[in-house]
Write an enzyme that holds these catalytic residues in place. Structure first.
Site, short mmCIF file in Angstrom:
data_model
loop_
_atom_site.label_atom_id
_atom_site.label_comp_id
_atom_site.label_asym_id
_atom_site.label_seq_id
_atom_site.Cartn_x
_atom_site.Cartn_y
_atom_site.Cartn_z
N ASP A 52 43.76 40.26 28.82
CA ASP A 52 45.12 40.79 28.95
C ASP A 52 46.07 39.68 29.43
O ASP A 52 47.28 39.91 29.55
CB ASP A 52 45.17 42.04 29.84
CG ASP A 52 44.72 41.78 31.27
OD1 ASP A 52 44.23 40.67 31.56
OD2 ASP A 52 44.87 42.70 32.11
N SER A 53 45.53 38.46 29.61
CA SER A 53 46.39 37.29 29.79
C SER A 53 47.26 37.09 28.55
O SER A 53 48.18 36.28 28.58
CB SER A 53 45.55 36.04 30.08
OG SER A 53 44.52 35.90 29.11
N ASP A 91 39.64 43.00 27.20
CA ASP A 91 40.12 43.49 28.50
C ASP A 91 40.71 44.88 28.36
O ASP A 91 41.48 45.14 27.43
CB ASP A 91 41.24 42.56 28.99
CG ASP A 91 40.83 41.72 30.17
OD1 ASP A 91 39.88 42.12 30.89
OD2 ASP A 91 41.45 40.67 30.38
N LYS A 121 36.02 44.69 29.29
CA LYS A 121 36.05 44.16 30.66
C LYS A 121 37.07 44.94 31.45
O LYS A 121 38.14 45.28 30.93
CB LYS A 121 36.41 42.67 30.66
CG LYS A 121 36.63 42.10 32.07
CD LYS A 121 36.65 40.59 32.10
CE LYS A 121 37.97 39.96 31.88
NZ LYS A 121 39.05 40.37 32.81
N GLU A 123 38.75 45.39 35.69
CA GLU A 123 38.86 44.78 37.01
C GLU A 123 38.49 45.77 38.11
O GLU A 123 38.83 46.95 38.02
CB GLU A 123 40.31 44.28 37.23
CG GLU A 123 40.73 43.22 36.23
CD GLU A 123 42.15 42.70 36.46
OE1 GLU A 123 42.79 43.11 37.46
OE2 GLU A 123 42.60 41.88 35.66
N GLU A 190 36.74 35.47 39.79
CA GLU A 190 37.96 34.66 39.66
C GLU A 190 38.46 34.19 41.02
O GLU A 190 38.68 35.00 41.94
CB GLU A 190 39.05 35.47 38.93
CG GLU A 190 40.35 34.68 38.78
CD GLU A 190 41.29 35.20 37.70
OE1 GLU A 190 40.91 36.13 36.95
OE2 GLU A 190 42.41 34.66 37.61
O1 KIV Z 1 42.83 38.03 30.94
C1 KIV Z 1 42.15 37.00 31.05
O2 KIV Z 1 42.37 35.98 30.39
C2 KIV Z 1 41.04 37.02 32.02
C3 KIV Z 1 40.28 35.76 32.24
C4 KIV Z 1 41.11 34.69 32.79
C5 KIV Z 1 39.05 35.97 33.03
O3 KIV Z 1 40.78 38.02 32.58
#
Ligand code: KIV
Length: 272
Positions: A52-53, A91, A121, A123, A190
């Site tokens: 989600d980056s 994510d 994934k 959090e 992280e």
């Molecule tokens: O969203 C993302 O890119 C991440 C990674 C940096 C682990 O969660």
């Protein structure tokens, strides 16, 4: 630099667990589009995370909060279309798994079914365990994410390292064990102290994937635009820049502009 033939098989969650057991480090990067995903996959990356980056890197937001499930489906579809070897993990964006375990399960199912992801994934530790259990008991592989979890940025108040106090370290340690017990196949750690990441890596049997968590994790992940030096401003200590693409691309575009202005592009060999 050669990519060992064993990395060319399709990577599965089982294989990542076997890699940990065999002491073979796991190389992960983010990807958000087809052209980049093809390069990273061909170069031998084990896991491509549609992170989600994307909210920061592609959409230009300050945080990952505005990213939606529809965005994640769109970007995952682009990546999945071209990837032949890496495990694609997507994510779960903010508010797609916090409301209830059932809603989390339904949304994770969309990422698998509509987007074609190989795993999701999310959090957090204790607070997401019921959702993680529901997914893993029903065939959805889950990667956990502990430490500096960017979706909680407004609660944390800064991107400072997590787990530096004994209380915080203890919570992260307990969360890691709980995620493993709930069936997670891997955990991203992280921006936590190296010693804490090393300890967690030794007490769980599933792989730990570090980002700013030291060299003793079972694998490493970086945002691909960071490691390629695409940004001039974002230079955290945990990023190693393997190229300076910002400079390379700026120079290339300046040449192109000059060629267009000077009527030297296209030349006869580039014309019909
Ligand atoms: O969203 C993302 O890119 C991440 C990674 C940096 C682990 O969660």
């Amino acid at each position: 630099m050669s990519v060992s033939p064993t990395t060319r098989k399709r990577v599965t969650t089982r294989r990542l667990i076997d890699m940990k057991a065999a002491g073979k480090a796991i190389a992960c990067l983010t990807a958000y589009d087809a052209i980049t995903a093809e390069i990273l996959d061909t170069a031998g990356v084990d896991v491509l995370l549609v992170g989600d980056s994307v909210g920061n890197v592609i959409q230009g937001h300050d945080t990952t909060i505005p990213v939606t499930l529809e965005h994640m489906i769109y970007h995952t579809q682009a990546v999945v279309r071209v990837v032949e070897h890496a495990l694609v993990v997507t994510d779960m964006p903010f508010m797609s798994y916090q409301v209830s375990p059932q809603e989390a399960f339904r949304n994770a199912g969309r990422l698998m079914k509509e987007a074609g992801s190989g795993a999701v994934k999310l959090e957090g530790g204790q607070r997401v365990l019921e959702a993680v259990r529901l997914m893993t008991e029903n065939g959805i592989p889950v990667m956990g994410h502990l430490g500096l979890t960017p979706q909680s940025i407004h609660q944390f108040g800064s991107y400072k390292e997590r787990g530096a106090t004994p209380e915080e370290a203890d919570e992260i340690r307990k969360d890691a064990l709980a995620l493993e017990a709930a069936g997670a196949f891997a955990i991203v750690l992280e921006k936590i102290p190296t010693a804490l990441a090393a300890e967690i890596t030794s007490i769980v049997s599933i792989p730990t994937i570090g980002i700013g968590a030291g060299p003793q994790c079972d694998g490493q992940i970086l945002v691909w635009t960071d490691m390629m030096g695409m940004s001039t401003e974002f230079r955290p200590r945990f990023v190693r820049r393997y190229a300076e693409l910002h400079d390379v691309m700026t120079t290339a575009v300046k040449h192109y502009v000059a060629d267009v202005r000077g009527h030297t592009f296209p030349g006869p060999e580039e014309s019909y």
